[in-house]
Design a protein around this motif. Structure first.
Motif, short mmCIF file in Angstrom:
data_model
loop_
_atom_site.label_atom_id
_atom_site.label_comp_id
_atom_site.label_asym_id
_atom_site.label_seq_id
_atom_site.Cartn_x
_atom_site.Cartn_y
_atom_site.Cartn_z
N ALA A 66 0.83 -1.21 0.00
CA ALA A 66 0.00 0.00 0.00
C ALA A 66 0.87 1.26 0.00
O ALA A 66 0.60 2.21 -0.75
CB ALA A 66 -0.93 -0.01 1.20
N ILE A 67 1.90 1.26 0.81
CA ILE A 67 2.81 2.41 0.88
C ILE A 67 3.52 2.60 -0.46
O ILE A 67 3.65 3.72 -0.96
CB ILE A 67 3.79 2.25 2.05
CG1 ILE A 67 3.02 2.37 3.38
CG2 ILE A 67 4.92 3.28 1.96
CD1 ILE A 67 3.81 1.90 4.60
N GLU A 68 3.97 1.50 -1.07
CA GLU A 68 4.62 1.58 -2.39
C GLU A 68 3.69 2.18 -3.43
O GLU A 68 4.14 2.88 -4.35
CB GLU A 68 5.04 0.18 -2.86
CG GLU A 68 6.23 -0.40 -2.14
CD GLU A 68 6.48 -1.85 -2.55
OE1 GLU A 68 5.99 -2.29 -3.62
OE2 GLU A 68 7.15 -2.55 -1.78
N MET A 69 2.39 1.94 -3.30
CA MET A 69 1.40 2.44 -4.25
C MET A 69 1.00 3.88 -3.97
O MET A 69 0.25 4.49 -4.73
CB MET A 69 0.14 1.56 -4.24
CG MET A 69 0.35 0.14 -4.75
SD MET A 69 0.87 0.10 -6.49
CE MET A 69 2.63 -0.15 -6.33
N GLY A 70 1.47 4.44 -2.85
CA GLY A 70 1.19 5.84 -2.55
C GLY A 70 0.15 6.08 -1.48
O GLY A 70 -0.19 7.22 -1.17
N ALA A 71 -0.39 5.01 -0.90
CA ALA A 71 -1.35 5.14 0.19
C ALA A 71 -0.60 5.26 1.51
O ALA A 71 0.60 5.00 1.59
CB ALA A 71 -2.29 3.94 0.22
#
Length: 148
Positions: A66-71
């Motif tokens: 999720a963090i890698e995707m920008g969330a």
């Protein structure tokens, strides 16, 4: 930070637990060339209304993805809220409690389920506009799947 509709603060919470009996690790399964969770994160990030896009999970792999995707993943959800008996409302209540304890103030929280991947940012923005225009306290999308 994106602009808010009528100066309201909109946040998005995406519940994505690691366990699933039906389809193991379903939130990380590929669907149409993307992981299931990615569809929802991308739509939320493209929306014109959210000041924050938050993934609620108990799973480190999902949190990192999720963090890698920008969330954002500002908290790890308790395991008790990640089993088959956990209700979405309990996940939302937990998220609201944690966010408010951290001093966050928001007017609207939108829950976007990863298991509804075919919505896009325009669908989200239109739903929010409809809710505001009708002065509704909430909105939910449904579709007829054509089963008789």
């Amino acid at each position: 930070m994106k602009s808010n509709v009528e100066r309201n603060e909109f946040i998005c919470v995406i519940p994505a637990r690691g366990g699933s009996k039906g389809i193991p690790r379903k939130n990380l399964v590929n669907l149409g060339g993307k992981k299931l969770l990615k569809w929802t994160i991308e739509a939320a990030l493209r929306s014109e209304v959210f000041s924050r896009v938050i993934v609620s999970t108990e799973d480190d792999e999902i949190a990192n993805f999720a963090i890698e995707m920008g969330a954002e993943v500002p908290f790890i959800r308790p395991v008790a809220l990640a089993d088959d008996t956990a209700a979405s409302i309990d996940v939302v209540r937990y998220a609201v409690t944690v966010l408010e304890e951290e001093g966050n103030i928001f007017d609207y929280l939108l829950l976007l389920q990863p298991t509804s991947p075919l919505r896009d940012a325009e669908d989200i923005d239109n739903a929010i506009k409809l809710m505001i225009d009708k002065k509704a306290s909430g909105v939910i999308s449904v579709t007829n799947i054509g089963v008789k």
